[in-house]
Design a protein around this motif. Structure first.
Motif, short mmCIF file in Angstrom:
data_model
loop_
_atom_site.label_atom_id
_atom_site.label_comp_id
_atom_site.label_asym_id
_atom_site.label_seq_id
_atom_site.Cartn_x
_atom_site.Cartn_y
_atom_site.Cartn_z
N HIS A 88 0.86 -1.18 0.00
CA HIS A 88 0.00 0.00 0.00
C HIS A 88 0.90 1.23 0.00
N VAL A 98 3.68 1.60 9.01
CA VAL A 98 2.93 2.68 8.37
C VAL A 98 3.83 3.90 8.29
N LEU A 120 -7.60 3.87 8.42
CA LEU A 120 -8.60 2.87 8.02
C LEU A 120 -9.40 3.36 6.81
N GLU A 122 -8.41 5.35 4.50
CA GLU A 122 -7.55 5.28 3.30
C GLU A 122 -7.41 3.83 2.82
N PHE A 123 -7.35 2.89 3.77
CA PHE A 123 -7.30 1.47 3.38
C PHE A 123 -8.60 1.07 2.68
N TRP A 124 -9.73 1.63 3.12
CA TRP A 124 -11.00 1.31 2.48
C TRP A 124 -11.08 1.91 1.07
N PRO A 127 -7.94 -0.44 -1.34
CA PRO A 127 -7.69 -1.67 -0.58
C PRO A 127 -6.27 -2.18 -0.81
N PRO A 128 -5.61 -2.61 0.25
CA PRO A 128 -4.25 -3.15 0.11
C PRO A 128 -4.27 -4.59 -0.40
#
Length: 398
Positions: A88, A98, A120, A122-124, A127-128
């Motif tokens: 990511h 991170v 979270l 940004e991960f959504w 997606p990693p």
């Protein structure tokens, strides 16, 4: 600013008199920890005031976010890592730590709960994916010796390849004459070699060799050689010349050796063993079609599972997009745009009336309608903004 300078005697007495005897730095640390707990109810405390773990799931992939607070926190920034390693733009090259600007630019006045929530989000949004090193045995901070990684395979990882079998394979048996020499020397050999021909060589899998002592030590699963007597009564009836001839001529010795009851028992047992092996091999060949059918069934179900997993991930992505579009901030932005549009339409109606393009009755009805819609939307937008501001003071952002 008391945490920047050593405490004097008076300051120490005042700090001791504070609630709980905490310094300003410690109180700020507790506030940040409380912010983290209030923002994420599913967070787990690994070590009090030191380490916390937050599991979350994205696209059917469960990831653990580990938040480590150094001794000088909040003067030092927290160390945030994830497991398993992922790829990511917020992560380092190894995919473990991170490296987001929110973490790198952390100060003691930052909100740790909002920072984690922003990560979270940004991960959504993006997606990693799992890093290539994530297939190893799951130890994050150490790599114990003697623990080999799981074998990586594609397609069907938990079912080994099945060797193709010949449908018309013949099963050959061994004659007694061919087994006499090996039978007579089997009890003197430490590690008998696997036969290169006969029924065992026709089997699809290699036959492991083992020690004769290990075979006899197994309870009922090994072959026990007959007891060899100390004296042979048959030899006592022979003359000295006959014994000399037997000692000098191997044919006579072998002929006499074949008449021993112990060797006859060994030969009979070996014939029975060969017959049982042949029967077991035939039964295994009969089970081969059933095994192939069941294996194909498992492969079909695995393919169906893969398709269902792909469909589930698409639906999860769609659900996330819909939830994002229906969030409070998105609704507020839409209401703001809609109120602006209604205001522009009412202004156009007023300009047309001033230019004499519309009658007064049409102007009043249409102008009042657009103005009412504009004020209603603006009021809803302001109410929603107040609710978002009030909610963000105590909880994670909407």
């Amino acid at each position: 600013m008391s945490w920047l300078f050593p405490l004097t005697k008076s300051a120490a007495s005042s700090a001791a008199g504070s609630p709980g005897g905490l310094t300003s730095l410690q109180q700020q640390k507790q506030r940040l920890i409380e912010s983290l707990r209030n923002s994420h109810t599913s967070i787990a405390e690994i070590q009090k005031d030191v380490e916390y773990r937050l599991p979350f799931t994205i696209n059917n992939l469960t990831i653990n976010m580990n938040i480590l607070l150094p001794p000088q926190f909040p003067q030092e920034k927290p160390v945030i890592s994830v497991y398993p390693p992922i790829r990511h733009h917020l992560m380092d090259k190894q995919g473990i730590y991170v490296t987001s600007p929110l973490v790198n630019n952390f100060t003691m006045h930052s909100d740790l709960g909002k920072i984690v929530q922003s990560l979270l989000d940004e991960f959504w949004k993006t997606p990693p994916v799992l890093a290539p090193t994530s297939t190893a045995f799951p130890y994050l901070y150490n790599n114990p010796g003697g623990m080999p990684p799981y074998a990586t395979s594609q397609g069907f990882p938990f079912l080994p390849p099945f060797p193709p079998q010949e449908a018309n394979r013949n099963i050959t048996s061994l004659s007694v004459a061919d087994t006499v020499s090996s039978s007579t020397t089997s009890f003197t050999t430490t590690k008998p070699a696997a036969p290169s021909s006969g029924v065992l060589s026709c089997l699809p899998l290699p036959v492991p060799t083992t020690d004769a002592a290990a075979l006899t030590s197994q309870n009922g699963f090994g072959y026990k050689m007959p007891d060899v007597p100390d004296a042979f009564p048959e030899l006592s009836e022979l003359s000295v010349s006959q014994l000399t001839d037997m000692n000098e001529q191997e044919e006579i010795l072998l002929e006499q050796f074949l008449t021993l009851p112990q060797l006859k028992k060994i030969i009979a047992d070996k014939d029975d063993l060969v017959k049982s092996i042949e029967e077991l091999a035939r039964k295994n060949l009969l089970l081969e079609p059933s095994l192939e059918a069941k294996r194909q069934t498992v492969l079909d179900k695995y393919e169906l599972l893969t398709q269902m997993k792909s469909a589930f991930e698409k639906k999860m992505q769609r659900q996330h997009e819909l939830s994002e579009s229906c969030s409070a901030s998105a609704l507020q932005a839409r209401l703001k745009v809609a109120a602006h549009e209604a205001e522009e339409e009412s202004d156009n109606i007023a300009e047309d009336f001033l230019e004499g393009k519309t009658e007064i009755d049409d102007f009043l009805s249409s102008f009042m309608e657009k103005r009412t819609i504009c004020h209603c939307r603006r009021a809803k937008e302001e109410k929603l903004q107040q609710a978002i501001a009030m909610h963000s003071q105590f909880h994670a952002p909407l």
